[in-house]
Scaffold this active site. Structure first.
Site, PDB file in Angstrom:
ATOM      1  CB  SER A 276      -0.903   0.023   1.241  1.00 39.11           C
ATOM      2  OG  SER A 276      -0.173   0.443   2.392  1.00 39.11           O
ATOM      3  CG  ASP A 277       1.547   5.796  -1.290  1.00 36.91           C
ATOM      4  OD1 ASP A 277       2.436   5.976  -0.436  1.00 36.91           O
ATOM      5  OD2 ASP A 277       1.486   6.465  -2.339  1.00 36.91           O
ATOM      6  CE1 TYR A 278       4.446   7.723   6.117  1.00 37.75           C
ATOM      7  CE2 TYR A 278       2.214   8.315   6.754  1.00 37.75           C
ATOM      8  CZ  TYR A 278       3.569   8.248   7.041  1.00 37.75           C
ATOM      9  OH  TYR A 278       4.044   8.706   8.252  1.00 37.75           O
TER      10      TYR A 278
END
Length: 734
Positions: A276-278
């Site tokens: 995932s991204d942040y």
């Protein structure tokens, strides 16, 4: 390497069979180094970039002892301490992965990706990525969150600086090259790192150019424009892919089964890691597509998300969901199997510290040859937008004034510049001093800062300009004005910079505008009033030297835009490969009212895709199309003669476009299908040849499948998407 390969897979399965459920779930969690060290009461303090709403927190030692990876450890000492304290508490001694955003350099900083793509040299992107990998690996980094393969059409979005631009074909070429550069031929080599293609998918289409905003598009647009570059990176062997913050078809990408399972796994056969991204898994709650954290964890796992970055939905909820029978543990095994496989590929089980060498780190950064490559990359990335004949400047000039906030500033690295240091960057003033030595008086005066309304520095700047033979205006956006969370509604030079330009031009001096920015800007007024304009982007560590090389003719500009520059922000999005509409304007002089057009500006961009000038002239002639019928397995050839008719040796990027004259769906006016960069001495000519094969004509048709449809195709070659010569028409028939 396939997941079914031995002996790696045998080792993975053996290890997986020994792991508890909690240990498996821990592999699917990524946090920052500070969280680890704080959990074990370490005295080492670590500063980590924060790019989301969750920052510093403390987690239990039990959770941390099963952790899988680390975000943004930036040096070998920190990586060593984190790995050491972690392995002391991890039951099975499964090493951590260290990941970092190495976007356009680690310590040696290269031009931002939008600039580097303007070189139209995938090999150069591969070389710069190779250096970035060597520097990052020496500091203990195993994975970079690059390349960014997002196609972009809206310069209001700050992250256009990280993208190769608006064309799916060129974007794919650059993405694949960067993957090859980062990963090399052997992931276990100490100077390679694993590449992570991002952001999957369609992040570059955020509405209004506002970061993290929603995305709404048809599947045909997604597949024909946005997906190809991601796939090119995957096909080049990228080990990871990162999900994007946006929704697609109403579902956040991080929990989108269509994207992660149907397209990525089933259609493309991707067997690597999805991260995932942040905090993007947690953010699905705010998208209102997940009821709560438990629901988000369930959706993420079922969609095929392997690693959750920073947020804690997996480690907080997956174990209970398995125990209640609401998720299948086989899905967890599937994810952990991929994570462990990557760790084996990187050789971390052989030696968890293999990339962590404090002495090697000291020698690996900012080498002389790395700086030379950075200088070359910057030269080849800067686009000459206008030249009334004052460039190149003569070296016998006696005095030069450099005016503007970038006159003597090292803040020319741009966003996501790794560990690059502004004080190590060559400024414009220093580059001129290096070029001209002591023979020329060089005066630098900022005149104003980047964005305020303070004009108190004008007088000193104007005095410096008035007393000099030549004026170089070093203007642009402050570095934080582009990049992540760097969206802008106005595409003008900020603050009082425009007023300072006006005042300097009143002096009547030979003047060159050098621009530092991370996006296309509105430049119509400057084009009409300034004799010469050089688009330098954020050029990196050697920017000042490269600018001096170009301004004084030791290098000839050859770069060309990979993103259209609009007349004004009201024209956005504007891009070359658009659809024609049922009432096309056609020629720009067409004044009939009831057409798809603006009343006050042209439809076309101010500077088109592929545009860029040189100090010499290139003439195109003798176009030809060899073959008028294309069949499966066959090919036709487009040919053009290009001659250097100017006085300088130079490079020209010859571009080939195809127009599908009709199809089962509306087709773009033009599509880039090939390019060649050639070097010609004055008077020299060359014949440039393009081979067109059926698969180049494939697209996602009305049948919801990729295919080449029978029909007629027109071929063009030229200097850019506006200045083209027709080669001819061929028919594809089955």
């Amino acid at each position: 390497m396939k997941l079914t390969d031995s002996p790696v897979q045998t080792k993975v399965e053996e290890l997986l069979s020994e792991m508890t459920l909690a240990e498996k779930i821990g592999q699917m969690f990524q946090t920052d180094p500070g969280t680890v060290l704080r959990s074990y009461h370490s005295k080492i303090e670590v500063s980590t970039p924060v790019t989301g709403p969750i920052s510093e927190r403390t987690l239990s030692k039990e959770l941390i002892s099963n952790l899988g990876s680390i975000l943004s450890a930036t040096d070998a000492q920190t990586a060593y301490e984190v790995q050491k304290v972690f392995l002391q508490h991890n039951r099975l001694k499964i090493p951590l992965l260290f990941m970092f955003d190495i976007i356009h350099g680690f310590r040696t900083v290269f031009p931002i990706p939008l600039g580097l793509a303007s070189s139209w040299e995938p090999k150069l992107a591969e070389e710069t990525s190779r250096v970035a990998a060597a520097e990052g690996a020496a500091s203990g980094i195993n994975v970079t969150f690059a390349p960014m393969a997002d196609l972009v059409r809206d310069p209001r979005w700050g992250r256009v600086m990280e993208s190769p631009g608006e064309d799916p074909y060129l974007n794919g070429q650059m993405a694949a090259a960067m993957v090859r550069g980062f990963q090399g031929d052997d992931l276990k080599a100490l100077d390679t790192i694993a590449a992570c293609v991002k952001h999957f998918a369609a992040y570059g289409a955020a509405e209004g150019g506002r970061d993290y905003n929603t995305v709404d598009m048809s599947e045909a647009t997604l597949r024909n424009y946005y997906l190809p570059a991601y796939k090119a990176g995957i096909d080049a062997g990228a080990e990871l892919i990162m999900t994007s913050f946006n929704v697609y078809d109403g579902v956040p990408a991080t929990t989108n089964s269509f994207l992660l399972r149907n397209v990525l796994r089933e259609e493309w056969g991707f067997e690597g890691v999805v991260i995932s991204d942040y905090t993007s898994l947690w953010e699905t709650i705010f998208h209102m597509s997940s009821k709560d954290g438990e629901d988000a964890a369930k959706q993420g796992l079922e969609a095929g998300l392997d690693i959750e970055m920073i947020s804690t939905e997996y480690i907080s909820h997956l174990e209970q969901l398995v125990e209640r029978g609401e998720v299948d543990v086989a899905l967890i095994d599937e994810a952990v199997r991929r994570i462990l496989t990557l760790k084996f590929k990187l050789g971390l089980f052989d030696d968890p510290y293999r990339y962590i060498n404090i002495e090697r780190e000291k020698e690996a950064h900012l080498k002389h040859e790395y700086r030379q490559l950075a200088r070359k990359a910057a030269q080849k990335s800067m686009v000459l937008l206008k030249n009334d004949g004052i460039l190149p400047l003569k070296k016998d000039v006696k005095s030069v004034a450099v005016i503007g906030p970038f006159a003597d500033s090292g803040r020319i690295l741009g966003g996501w510049s790794g560990l690059g240091k502004p004080e190590e960057a060559v400024t414009v003033k220093q580059g001129l001093i290096n070029k001209l030595e002591n023979d020329v008086k060089i005066t630098a005066a900022a005149g104003c800062d980047y964005s305020s309304n303070d004009v108190s520095g004008f007088q000193a700047a104007l005095e410096a300009a008035a007393s000099s033979e030549v004026v170089i205006l070093a203007m642009g956006e402050e570095d934080h004005m582009s990049g992540e969370a760097g969206s802008r509604a106005y595409l003008t030079l900020p603050g009082v910079q425009p007023k300072l330009v006006e005042e300097v031009l009143k002096l009547g001096k030979p003047t060159v505008l050098v621009l530092f920015n991370g996006r296309p800007l509105e430049l119509k007024w400057y084009h009409e009033h300034v004799p010469a304009i050089l688009e330098a982007w954020f050029p990196g560590t050697e920017g000042g030297n490269a600018i001096a090389d170009l301004l004084f003719g030791d290098a000839n500009p050859s770069a060309k835009l990979t993103m259209s520059f609009p007349y004004t922000v009201g024209q956005v999005p504007v891009y070359y490969n658009c659809l024609n509409t049922g009432r096309p304007k056609g020629h720009e002089d067409n004044d009939f009212r009831f057409l798809s057009k603006y009343l006050d500006i042209p439809n076309a961009p101010f500077y088109p895709f592929g545009y860029g000038l040189s100090y010499t002239e290139f003439t195109y002639s003798d176009t030809a199309l060899i073959g008028d019928t294309l069949t499966p397995g066959g090919s036709v050839k487009a040919m053009v003669t290009v001659q250097n008719t100017g006085n300088y040796a130079g490079e020209e990027i010859v571009q080939m476009y195809v127009r599908d004259l009709w199809g089962s769906t509306s087709r773009p006016l033009l599509e880039l299908k090939g390019f060649h960069k050639i070097h010609l001495a004055p008077g020299e000519k060359a014949t440039v040849e393009f081979v067109i094969e059926p698969e180049m004509l494939s697209y996602f048709t009305a049948k919801k499948q990729y295919e080449v449809e029978e029909g007629d195709f027109k071929v063009f070659v030229g200097k850019n998407a506006r200045d083209l010569i027709e080669c001819g028409t061929f028919t594809y028939t089955i």
